[in-house]
Enzyme design. Structure first.
Site, PDB file in Angstrom:
ATOM      1  N   GLU A   1      -8.339   9.477   4.609  1.00 33.40           N
ATOM      2  CA  GLU A   1      -8.502   8.043   4.785  1.00 33.40           C
ATOM      3  C   GLU A   1      -8.933   7.776   6.219  1.00 33.40           C
ATOM      4  OE1 GLU A   1      -5.842   5.390   2.230  1.00 33.40           O
ATOM      5  OE2 GLU A   1      -4.440   6.670   3.294  1.00 33.40           O
ATOM      6  N   GLU A   2      -9.707   6.731   6.394  1.00 30.92           N
ATOM      7  CA  GLU A   2     -10.184   6.369   7.729  1.00 30.92           C
ATOM      8  C   GLU A   2      -9.035   6.013   8.674  1.00 30.92           C
ATOM      9  OE1 GLU A   2      -9.552   3.081   8.712  1.00 30.92           O
ATOM     10  OE2 GLU A   2      -8.658   2.842   6.713  1.00 30.92           O
TER      11      GLU A   2
ATOM     12  N   THR B   1      -7.602   2.422  -1.348  1.00 29.04           N
ATOM     13  CA  THR B   1      -6.793   2.723  -0.161  1.00 29.04           C
ATOM     14  C   THR B   1      -5.346   3.019  -0.540  1.00 29.04           C
ATOM     15  OG1 THR B   1      -8.211   1.348   1.192  1.00 29.04           O
ATOM     16  CG2 THR B   1      -5.989   1.727   2.011  1.00 29.04           C
TER      17      THR B   1
ATOM     18  N   THR C   1       0.836  -1.203   0.000  1.00 24.35           N
ATOM     19  CA  THR C   1       0.000   0.000   0.000  1.00 24.35           C
ATOM     20  C   THR C   1       0.874   1.256   0.000  1.00 24.35           C
ATOM     21  OG1 THR C   1      -1.542  -1.229   1.415  1.00 24.35           O
ATOM     22  CG2 THR C   1      -1.955   1.116   1.162  1.00 24.35           C
TER      23      THR C   1
ATOM     24  N   ASP D   1       2.760  11.349   8.907  1.00 22.34           N
ATOM     25  CA  ASP D   1       1.677  11.638   7.959  1.00 22.34           C
ATOM     26  C   ASP D   1       0.290  11.329   8.523  1.00 22.34           C
ATOM     27  OD1 ASP D   1       2.071   8.913   7.854  1.00 22.34           O
ATOM     28  OD2 ASP D   1       2.240   8.786   5.664  1.00 22.34           O
ATOM     29  N   ARG D   2       0.228  10.660   9.679  1.00 17.44           N
ATOM     30  CA  ARG D   2      -1.076  10.379  10.287  1.00 17.44           C
ATOM     31  C   ARG D   2      -1.345  11.321  11.446  1.00 17.44           C
ATOM     32  NH1 ARG D   2      -2.387   3.983  10.417  1.00 17.44           N
ATOM     33  NH2 ARG D   2      -1.611   3.509   8.336  1.00 17.44           N
TER      34      ARG D   2
ATOM     35  N   ASP E   1       6.151   8.398  10.808  1.00 19.08           N
ATOM     36  CA  ASP E   1       6.702   9.279   9.774  1.00 19.08           C
ATOM     37  C   ASP E   1       5.929  10.579   9.632  1.00 19.08           C
ATOM     38  OD1 ASP E   1       4.544   7.779   8.792  1.00 19.08           O
ATOM     39  OD2 ASP E   1       5.200   8.036   6.717  1.00 19.08           O
TER      40      ASP E   1
ATOM     41  N   SER F   1       6.421   3.748   8.648  1.00 22.72           N
ATOM     42  CA  SER F   1       5.255   4.487   9.127  1.00 22.72           C
ATOM     43  C   SER F   1       4.762   4.050  10.500  1.00 22.72           C
ATOM     44  CB  SER F   1       4.147   4.386   8.086  1.00 22.72           C
ATOM     45  OG  SER F   1       3.089   5.223   8.439  1.00 22.72           O
ATOM     46  N   HIS F   2       3.557   3.514  10.553  1.00 19.04           N
ATOM     47  CA  HIS F   2       2.949   3.175  11.841  1.00 19.04           C
ATOM     48  C   HIS F   2       3.394   1.792  12.332  1.00 19.04           C
ATOM     49  CE1 HIS F   2       0.616   1.379   8.684  1.00 19.04           C
ATOM     50  NE2 HIS F   2       0.163   0.501   9.543  1.00 19.04           N
TER      51      HIS F   2
ATOM     52  N   ASP G   1       2.004   9.637  13.746  1.00 20.54           N
ATOM     53  CA  ASP G   1       2.620   8.310  13.608  1.00 20.54           C
ATOM     54  C   ASP G   1       4.120   8.423  13.359  1.00 20.54           C
ATOM     55  OD1 ASP G   1       2.544   9.218  11.000  1.00 20.54           O
ATOM     56  OD2 ASP G   1       2.171   7.231  10.160  1.00 20.54           O
TER      57      ASP G   1
ATOM     58  N   LYS H   1      10.047   4.086   0.437  1.00 18.33           N
ATOM     59  CA  LYS H   1       9.056   4.483  -0.551  1.00 18.33           C
ATOM     60  C   LYS H   1       9.725   5.468  -1.502  1.00 18.33           C
ATOM     61  CE  LYS H   1       5.660   6.713   1.296  1.00 18.33           C
ATOM     62  NZ  LYS H   1       4.816   7.845   0.974  1.00 18.33           N
TER      63      LYS H   1
ATOM     64  N   ARG I   1       7.904  -2.696   2.724  1.00 22.90           N
ATOM     65  CA  ARG I   1       8.041  -2.797   4.184  1.00 22.90           C
ATOM     66  C   ARG I   1       8.394  -4.217   4.569  1.00 22.90           C
ATOM     67  NH1 ARG I   1       3.213   1.006   6.595  1.00 22.90           N
ATOM     68  NH2 ARG I   1       3.794   2.710   5.231  1.00 22.90           N
TER      69      ARG I   1
ATOM     70  N   LYS J   1      -0.390  12.531   2.879  1.00 21.59           N
ATOM     71  CA  LYS J   1      -1.200  12.933   4.014  1.00 21.59           C
ATOM     72  C   LYS J   1      -0.273  13.602   5.017  1.00 21.59           C
ATOM     73  CE  LYS J   1      -1.315   8.210   5.966  1.00 21.59           C
ATOM     74  NZ  LYS J   1      -0.780   7.312   4.919  1.00 21.59           N
TER      75      LYS J   1
HETATM   76  C1  VG1 Z   1      -2.764   1.289   5.811  1.00 17.69           C
HETATM   77  C2  VG1 Z   1      -4.022   2.138   5.797  1.00 17.69           C
HETATM   78  C3  VG1 Z   1      -4.052   3.013   4.566  1.00 17.69           C
HETATM   79  C4  VG1 Z   1      -2.772   3.862   4.514  1.00 17.69           C
HETATM   80  C5  VG1 Z   1      -1.555   2.970   4.590  1.00 17.69           C
HETATM   81  C6  VG1 Z   1      -0.274   3.751   4.672  1.00 17.69           C
HETATM   82  O1  VG1 Z   1      -2.756   0.442   4.686  1.00 17.69           O
HETATM   83  O2  VG1 Z   1      -5.164   1.327   5.856  1.00 17.69           O
HETATM   84  O3  VG1 Z   1      -5.205   3.811   4.587  1.00 17.69           O
HETATM   85  O4  VG1 Z   1      -2.728   4.603   3.326  1.00 17.69           O
HETATM   86  O5  VG1 Z   1      -1.628   2.143   5.752  1.00 17.69           O
HETATM   87  O6  VG1 Z   1      -0.265   4.616   5.768  1.00 17.69           O
HETATM   88  P1  VG1 Z   1      -3.185  -1.113   4.766  1.00 17.69           P
HETATM   89  O7  VG1 Z   1      -2.955  -1.650   3.385  1.00 17.69           O
HETATM   90  O8  VG1 Z   1      -2.355  -1.745   5.816  1.00 17.69           O
HETATM   91  O9  VG1 Z   1      -4.626  -1.099   5.159  1.00 17.69           O
HETATM   92  V1  VG1 Z   1       1.187   5.017   6.504  1.00 17.69           V
HETATM   93  O10 VG1 Z   1       0.930   6.256   7.537  1.00 17.69           O
HETATM   94  O11 VG1 Z   1       1.489   3.520   7.257  1.00 17.69           O
HETATM   95  O12 VG1 Z   1       2.251   5.243   5.291  1.00 17.69           O
HETATM   96 CO    CO Z   2       2.608   7.076   8.181  1.00 20.45          CO
END
Ligand code: VG1
Ligand code: CO
Length: 546
Positions: free
Chosen positions: A368-369, A349, A22, A286-287, A284, A117-118, A282, A130, A26, A381
Site C-alpha cells: 500500500e502507498e 485500501t 479501514t 506494520d508500516r 504497531d 497504529s499510526h 509505526d 482489531k 479506533r 503488512k
Molecule cells: C490508512 C491507510 C491504509 C492502511 C490503513 C491501516 O487507512 O491509507 O492504506 O491500510 O491506514 O494502516 P485510511 O482509511 O486512513 O486511509 V495501519 O498501519 O494504521 O493499521
Molecule cells: Co500500523
C-alpha cells in the site's frame, strides 16, 4: 468454587458508534475509557464467532496508553466466554505482524490486536482494537459488519471477576478454566524472519565499518523486535535502533513513519555525511519507511523493487506468484508484474482485502502507498520484514539505495507519486466533496493538455471469494496515464481526512531526477480544481504531504 471465579453476566446497552473502519475500531482513549465501551465491543466480537468456545486466541498490543488495562479486561472476558487458551505477549506487547505470526504458527482460532497504529497515543491520543481470524489476517468485511451489527444490539457481556494476570514473566497461569500463556513477543517472529532472509549476508553488511544505518522505532512496539534482530542477532552496532523502548505516549512522537513525522531520521539521511540506510516503523510495527543516503523510496516503489529483486532473497527466489496493491498505490508494481509474467491485483485500501489472495497463493507480495509492504509469510503488512528485505538486497548488491532506485526507474520507468492529506475537515463538507466528484461527468473532458479517459468510484469483486465492495475511492485517469484518486480516510477519529493521491509516469531516464512535488505540480493544481477543494473545504494547502 470460589465466588470470584464464576462468570458474571453484566447487563449493558449498545453504543451506536462501534463500526470498524479501514483497520478495526479506533477512537480517542477517552471514548474507550467509558464504562462498558470496550466490553461491549469485545462481547460483540465473541457473539459474532459462534464456535469460539474451547479455542485458542492470541492477544497483544503496541503498548500505548490503555493497552495494559484493555488486555486484562479482554483476558477476563475471554475466560467468561469459554476460550480455552490465551497466548499473550509479555507485558501485553505484540506487534501487529507478530500477532499474525503467532496465530499462524500456533494454529490459533484468531486474535486481538490492540492498537490505533499510526494514530497518536497517550491519554489524549487514540486507542484501537482489531480482530484477526485464523489465517492471521484482519477480519474480512463480512465479519466486521456482523460485529458492528452485534454491537448495535448487545444487551449483556460476560466477564469473570479475577485478579490481574501477571504478564511480566514468561510462563503459564490459569484464569478459571482458561490457560493464559505469556510468551516472548519476539522469538517466533525472529525465527520466521531468519527463515526468509540471508542473515549471514545481512550480518556481514551490518558489521562492515563503511555501512552506517539507523532504525527509528519511534518509541513504539518495534523497538524490542529491531534490537533483538538487528543488534543482538545480526550484529549491528549498539545504538543502531533509536527510540527503542515502547512508551504509552510514544514519548510525544507521532509514530507514523513518513518524512513529516520521522523528520529527525530524514535529516540524518541528507547531505555529505548521510547514513547509508535509514528506516522507521509505526506504532504497531506494520508500516515502514525506507531511506538511503540522499534517497527516499516511496512505498509504491518499494513494493515494485521488492518484487523485482526477489531473486536475491532466499524466501522468495523463483516463487513470485503475483503481486497485489491497494488501488491508490502507484502502478510501479504492475510493470514489474508484467515483466515477471505474473498477475497484479488491484484491491481496495486496507490489508484485509489481501487475505484471500494470499491464502489462495495468488499474491506473494502486497503493498500500500501508506508505507505498508508485506508478503505471504503472515497476513498483515510487516514493517521490520520490509527493512530486512531491503537490507538483504543491499547486502547482496552492495549498492547504494539511490543507485538501486535509479536503475529500477531506468528499466521500468518512474512513477512520480505523492499523497496530499487534508485533515480535520468538516465531515459533511468532505462527504459532499466526494459526492460531487462521484456525480460529476469528467470522462472526455480536457484539463490543460490532458483528457480524462476514466472516471469512476472504485468497486471491487474479490477474485477468490466473490465478496463485493464499492465506494472505495474516486479515480480520475488521464490520456497520458496520469491519475488522481480521492478518498476519505477510514482510520481517523476526528472530523474527516481527505486523501488525494497523485501520480504520473515518466519513462525518460533524463527526466527521472526531478523533485516529486515539482514533477506533479500541474496535476496537484488539477486535483484542487476538479474537486473544488478551496471552495468546499476552505483549505489552500494540504496538512500532510507524503
Ligand atoms: C490508512 C491507510 C491504509 C492502511 C490503513 C491501516 O487507512 O491509507 O492504506 O491500510 O491506514 O494502516 P485510511 O482509511 O486512513 O486511509 V495501519 O498501519 O494504521 O493499521
Ligand atoms: Co500500523
Amino acid at each position: 468454587m470460589h465466588e470470584s471465579r464464576v462468570p458474571t453476566v453484566i447487563p449493558t446497552t449498545p453504543f451506536p458508534d462501534q463500526k470498524p473502519g479501514t483497520s478495526g475500531l479506533r477512537k480517542p482513549v477517552s471514548v474507550f475509557q467509558q464504562p462498558r465501551y470496550l466490553e461491549n465491543f469485545i462481547q460483540a466480537v465473541f457473539d459474532s464467532l459462534p464456535d469460539h468456545e474451547g479455542k485458542t486466541l492470541v492477544i497483544g498490543g503496541d503498548g500505548r496508553f490503555f493497552n495494559a488495562e484493555a488486555v486484562q479486561i479482554i483476558l477476563r472476558m475471554a475466560c467468561a466466554n469459554g476460550i480455552a487458551r490465551m497466548l499473550v505477549g509479555k507485558g501485553g506487547l505484540l506487534s501487529t505482524p507478530a500477532v499474525s505470526c503467532l496465530i499462524r504458527k500456533h494454529k490459533a482460532y484468531g486474535g486481538f490486536v490492540l492498537s490505533a497504529s499510526h494514530n497518536p497515543g497517550g491519554a489524549h491520543g487514540d486507542f484501537g482494537i482489531k480482530y484477526n481470524i485464523g489465517n492471521g489476517g484482519p477480519a474480512p468485511e463480512s465479519l466486521t459488519e456482523t460485529i458492528f451489527a452485534a454491537s448495535r444490539t448487545v444487551s449483556r457481556f460476560r466477564i469473570v471477576a479475577a485478579p490481574h494476570c501477571d504478564l511480566g514473566r514468561i510462563g503459564s497461569c490459569r484464569l478459571n478454566a482458561t490457560a493464559v500463556e505469556v510468551v516472548d513477543p519476539v522469538a517466533d517472529y525472529a525465527a520466521l524472519m531468519e527463515s526468509l532472509f540471508d542473515f549471514d549476508a545481512i550480518s556481514g553488511l551490518l558489521k562492515s565499518p563503511d555501512f552506517r544505518m539507523r532504525f527509528d522505532a519511534m518509541n513504539a512496539v518495534t523497538g524490542p523486535y529491531a534490537k533483538a534482530i538487528l543488534e543482538d542477532r545480526l550484529g549491528a552496532p549498539a545504538g543502531t535502533v533509536v527510540n527503542g523502548v515502547p512508551l504509552p505516549d510514544f514519548g510525544g512522537l507521532h509514530p507514523d513513519p513518513n518524512p513529516v513525522y520521522a523528520a529527525d531520521l530524514c535529516a540524518a539521511m541528507k547531505g555529505p555525511d548521510a547514513l547509508a540506510f535509514g528506516a522507521a516503523s509505526d506504532g504497531d510495527g506494520d508500516r515502514n519507511m525506507i531511506l538511503g543516503a540522499n534517497a527516499y523510496v516511496t512505498p509504491s516503489d518499494s513494493l515494485a523493487i521488492i518484487a523485482a529483486q526477489a531473486h536475491l532473497v532466499p524466501g522468495y527466489a523463483g516463487r513470485v506468484a503475483g503481486i497485489a496493491r491497494s488501488m491508490p498505490t502507484s502502478r510501479a508494481a504492475d510493470r514489474v508484474a508484467a515483466a515477471l509474467g505474473v498477475p497484479c491485483y488491484e484491491a481496495p485500501t486496507g490489508w484485509k482485502f489481501f487475505g484471500s489472495l494470499l491464502d489462495a497463493g495468488k499474491a506473494t507480495f502486497c503493498g500500500e502507498e501508506s508505507f505498508g509492504t508485506g508478503s505471504d509469510h503472515v497476513r498483515e503488512k510487516d514493517g521490520l520484514w520490509a527493512v530486512l528485505y531491503w537490507l538483504n538486497i543491499l547486502a547482496k548488491t552492495r549498492r547504494p539505495v539511490a543507485d538501486i532506485l535509479a536503475e529500477h526507474w531506468a528499466k521500468y520507468g518512474r512513477d512520480y507519486y505523492s499523497r496530499h492529506d487534508y485533515e480535520g475537515l468538516d465531515a459533511d463538507a468532505a462527504a459532499k466533496l466526494i459526492k460531487g466528484l462521484r456525480a460529476a461527468s469528467l470522462k472526455g473532458k480536457s484539463f490543460g493538455g490532458r483528457t480524462v479517459t476514466l472516471h469512476d468510484d472504485f468497486s471491487y469483486t474479490d477474485p477468490v471469494n466473490g465478496e463485493e465492495t464499492s465506494g472505495q475511492g474516486i479515480r480520475v485517469v488521464f490520456d497520458d496515464g496520469a491519475r488522481i484518486v480521492y478518498r476519505l480516510s477510514g482510520t481517523g477519529t476526528s472530523g474527516a481526512t481527505l486523501r488525494v493521491y497523485l501520480e504520473r509516469f515518466e519513462s525518460a531516464p533524463t527526466a527521472q531526477g526531478q523533485d516529486t512535488q515539482a514533477a506533479l505540480a500541474e496535476l496537484i493544481g488539477l486535483s484542487r480544481e476538479i474537486a473544488g477543494l478551496a471552495a468546499r473545504t476552505g483549505r489552500e494547502t494540504p496538512d500532510v504531504i507524503t
